[in-house]
Design a protein around this motif. Structure first.
Motif, PDB file in Angstrom:
ATOM      1  N   SER A 172       0.761  -1.241   0.025  1.00 60.93           N
ATOM      2  CA  SER A 172       0.146  -0.072  -0.091  1.00 60.93           C
ATOM      3  C   SER A 172       0.898   1.215   0.125  1.00 60.93           C
ATOM      4  O   SER A 172       0.406   2.253  -0.670  1.00 60.93           O
ATOM      5  N   TYR A 173       2.052   1.144   0.798  1.00 62.61           N
ATOM      6  CA  TYR A 173       2.868   2.443   0.789  1.00 62.61           C
ATOM      7  C   TYR A 173       3.337   2.627  -0.720  1.00 62.61           C
ATOM      8  O   TYR A 173       3.552   3.815  -1.154  1.00 62.61           O
ATOM      9  N   LEU A 174       3.849   1.515  -1.202  1.00 66.95           N
ATOM     10  CA  LEU A 174       4.705   1.558  -2.637  1.00 66.95           C
ATOM     11  C   LEU A 174       3.541   2.101  -3.696  1.00 66.95           C
ATOM     12  O   LEU A 174       3.972   2.758  -4.560  1.00 66.95           O
ATOM     13  N   LYS A 175       2.109   1.760  -3.450  1.00 69.92           N
ATOM     14  CA  LYS A 175       1.474   1.996  -4.655  1.00 69.92           C
ATOM     15  C   LYS A 175       1.291   3.732  -4.383  1.00 69.92           C
ATOM     16  O   LYS A 175       1.090   4.486  -5.331  1.00 69.92           O
ATOM     17  N   ARG A 176       1.144   4.065  -3.168  1.00 68.78           N
ATOM     18  CA  ARG A 176       0.792   5.607  -2.748  1.00 68.78           C
ATOM     19  C   ARG A 176       2.175   6.455  -3.076  1.00 68.78           C
ATOM     20  O   ARG A 176       1.913   7.542  -3.652  1.00 68.78           O
ATOM     21  N   MET A 177       3.362   5.832  -2.818  1.00 72.34           N
ATOM     22  CA  MET A 177       4.446   6.876  -2.582  1.00 72.34           C
ATOM     23  C   MET A 177       5.361   6.267  -4.120  1.00 72.34           C
ATOM     24  O   MET A 177       6.645   7.109  -4.189  1.00 72.34           O
ATOM     25  N   GLY A 178       5.331   5.376  -4.617  1.00 75.67           N
ATOM     26  CA  GLY A 178       6.271   4.580  -5.587  1.00 75.67           C
ATOM     27  C   GLY A 178       7.391   4.004  -4.961  1.00 75.67           C
ATOM     28  O   GLY A 178       7.426   4.019  -3.646  1.00 75.67           O
ATOM     29  N   GLN A 179       8.154   3.136  -5.744  1.00 74.59           N
ATOM     30  CA  GLN A 179       9.029   2.201  -5.216  1.00 74.59           C
ATOM     31  C   GLN A 179      10.494   2.767  -5.603  1.00 74.59           C
ATOM     32  O   GLN A 179      10.775   3.124  -6.721  1.00 74.59           O
ATOM     33  N   PRO A 180      11.448   2.807  -4.614  1.00 76.84           N
ATOM     34  CA  PRO A 180      12.594   3.538  -4.795  1.00 76.84           C
ATOM     35  C   PRO A 180      13.574   2.469  -5.631  1.00 76.84           C
ATOM     36  O   PRO A 180      13.207   1.128  -5.644  1.00 76.84           O
ATOM     37  N   ALA A 181      14.356   3.014  -6.624  1.00 78.50           N
ATOM     38  CA  ALA A 181      14.852   1.974  -7.453  1.00 78.50           C
ATOM     39  C   ALA A 181      16.456   2.095  -7.046  1.00 78.50           C
ATOM     40  O   ALA A 181      17.218   0.903  -7.599  1.00 78.50           O
ATOM     41  N   ALA A 182      16.911   3.058  -6.111  1.00 80.35           N
ATOM     42  CA  ALA A 182      18.349   3.005  -5.746  1.00 80.35           C
ATOM     43  C   ALA A 182      18.278   3.482  -4.251  1.00 80.35           C
ATOM     44  O   ALA A 182      17.055   4.334  -3.890  1.00 80.35           O
TER      45      ALA A 182
END
Length: 296
Positions: A172-182
């Motif tokens: 749910s956090y990644l959907k809202r804030m996006g996933q760090p790539a690095a």
């Protein structure tokens, strides 16, 4: 040169631990005058006062406090040497003092200690759970569980296993804030920081190919205990870095996601640490062997 008064040192340790001459006399099966004479003899030899005495209580002097860890080592080594010279089966009794991190102690160590107590009914265990690093000699511990990259020291250590760490967040956090790539992307995210480290405000992160980078994450939540972070992480409140024994179930259940696979903060190991001497009472060896067998 006069030989060390080992008996007086052992009596000093018992008086300091029990807090009175009477209790030490009862434990050691000696008379109170014998205890008093031994302490006076040691004080005269050292040229300093070890205890402040009043009609109601005794307390360690500054010199007594500084010398106590030597007395503990002498008493421990003497007991272990006596046991090493004879059959120790009947000596599997008495107290063992063990220190361990709080979360690991509750989740993994508690059932192992329960089994140990069943196997050795005459050994008592004093288990102290605290994420702060303890001083084994100064605080009188026989051994400790330590989850860290161990620095060079005089302490003896048994390495049990590597401990994996994961950068984690809820779907749910990644959907809202996006996933760090690095790792550098973490400065734009809400991060959960474990504060019981020398420099908690900086994350020193190593990649799959060994390259290292330093990141100052944006702190949303900070604590000296990793277990307390889990509910808020699962609820989607931020990104954290936790060891495998805390977050593996949530990862397997899909409640959390490993967001930077291959990246880690240092090499962490699960260890048993002990005072420098190779001599240990049989009851301490019994616990150490039990821990080695069950925690690996």
């Amino acid at each position: 040169m006069a030989l060390p008064d080992f008996e007086a040192w052992a009596i000093f340790e018992a008086v300091a631990r029990r807090g009175s001459f009477t209790a030490a006399a009862h434990e050691l099966a000696l008379s109170k005058p014998t205890i008093s004479k031994a302490i006076s003899r040691l004080e005269q030899a050292l040229g300093t006062v070890l205890f402040h005495r009043t009609s109601r209580k005794i307390s360690l002097s500054t010199a007594g406090q500084s010398l106590l860890h030597h007395a503990r080592q002498i008493a421990r080594d003497g007991e272990a040497a006596m046991e090493a010279a004879r059959d120790t089966t009947h000596l599997l009794k008495g107290q063992v003092r063990l220190a361990a991190p709080l979360s690991y102690g509750l989740s993994h160590l508690a059932p192992v200690i329960a089994d140990f107590m069943c196997a050795f009914p005459e050994i008592t265990v004093d288990l102290q759970l605290d994420d702060a690093r303890v001083d084994l000699i100064e605080q009188g511990f026989d051994c400790a569980i330590r989850i860290a990259a161990l620095p060079d020291s005089s302490l003896r250590a048994i390495r049990l296993r590597d401990v994996d760490g994961y950068f984690i967040a809820a779907p749910s956090y990644l959907k809202r804030m996006g996933q760090p790539a690095a790792p550098a992307d973490l400065i734009d995210h809400d991060c959960f920081i474990y504060s019981n480290t020398p420099n908690p405000e900086f994350w020193q992160i190593t990649g799959p190919d060994g390259q290292s980078t330093s990141v100052r994450p944006r702190c949303r939540f900070q604590s000296n205990n990793g277990d307390v972070m889990l509910p808020a992480l699962i609820a989607g409140r931020g990104i954290g870095y936790l060891p495998d024994f805390l977050c593996r179930k949530a990862l397997e259940a899909g409640q959390l996601v490993n967001i930077l696979p291959g990246w880690r903060m240092g090499d962490i190991t699960l260890n048993i640490i002990m005072p420098p001497s190779r001599l240990r009472p049989a009851r301490v060896d019994a616990l150490i062997n039990h821990l080695k067998h069950n925690l690996r």
